[in-house]
Design a protein around this motif. Structure first.
Motif, short mmCIF file in Angstrom:
data_model
loop_
_atom_site.label_atom_id
_atom_site.label_comp_id
_atom_site.label_asym_id
_atom_site.label_seq_id
_atom_site.Cartn_x
_atom_site.Cartn_y
_atom_site.Cartn_z
N VAL A 21 56.87 109.66 4.12
CA VAL A 21 56.79 108.46 3.72
C VAL A 21 58.09 107.54 3.80
O VAL A 21 57.90 106.34 4.02
N ILE A 22 59.29 108.30 3.55
CA ILE A 22 60.26 107.65 3.81
C ILE A 22 60.53 107.23 5.29
O ILE A 22 61.09 106.00 5.49
N LEU A 24 58.21 106.49 7.55
CA LEU A 24 57.17 105.44 7.78
C LEU A 24 57.80 104.07 6.99
O LEU A 24 57.66 103.01 7.56
N GLY A 25 58.32 104.00 5.89
CA GLY A 25 59.10 103.08 5.22
C GLY A 25 60.04 102.19 5.89
O GLY A 25 60.12 101.16 6.25
N VAL A 26 60.99 103.20 6.43
CA VAL A 26 62.13 102.67 7.26
C VAL A 26 61.70 102.04 8.62
O VAL A 26 62.03 101.22 9.11
N HIS A 28 58.88 100.62 9.32
CA HIS A 28 58.35 99.27 8.87
C HIS A 28 59.31 98.39 8.66
O HIS A 28 59.36 97.14 8.94
N ALA A 29 60.32 98.69 7.92
CA ALA A 29 61.46 97.80 7.62
C ALA A 29 62.16 97.55 8.86
O ALA A 29 62.47 96.31 8.89
N ASP A 32 59.93 94.90 10.52
CA ASP A 32 60.31 93.34 9.92
C ASP A 32 61.53 92.80 10.10
O ASP A 32 61.51 91.64 10.43
#
Length: 64
Positions: A21-22, A24-26, A28-29, A32
């Motif tokens: 999860v971490i 994946l979040g990184v 996507h960040a 962006d």
């Protein structure tokens, strides 16, 4: 014994899930951030082009 094995398995899978999860979040960040940088660069280029065309049309404002 079953409870200990189950607890260890859930504990390990919990960390693996949290890592995913971490990660994946990184990811996507970062995507962006790249889009934001490209958008800012494009806006800066458009602003410079507008300024050049404005000054070309209104040279008396530039003092030249």
């Amino acid at each position: 014994m079953f409870a200990v094995v189950t607890t260890v398995i859930l504990y390990v899978f919990g960390f693996v899930f949290l890592y995913g999860v971490i990660r994946l979040g990184v990811r996507h960040a970062m995507e962006d951030l790249e889009l934001q940088r490209a958008r800012a660069r494009r806006e800066q280029e458009l602003a410079a082009a507008r300024d050049r065309s404005f000054l070309r049309d209104n040279a008396f404002l530039a003092g030249s």
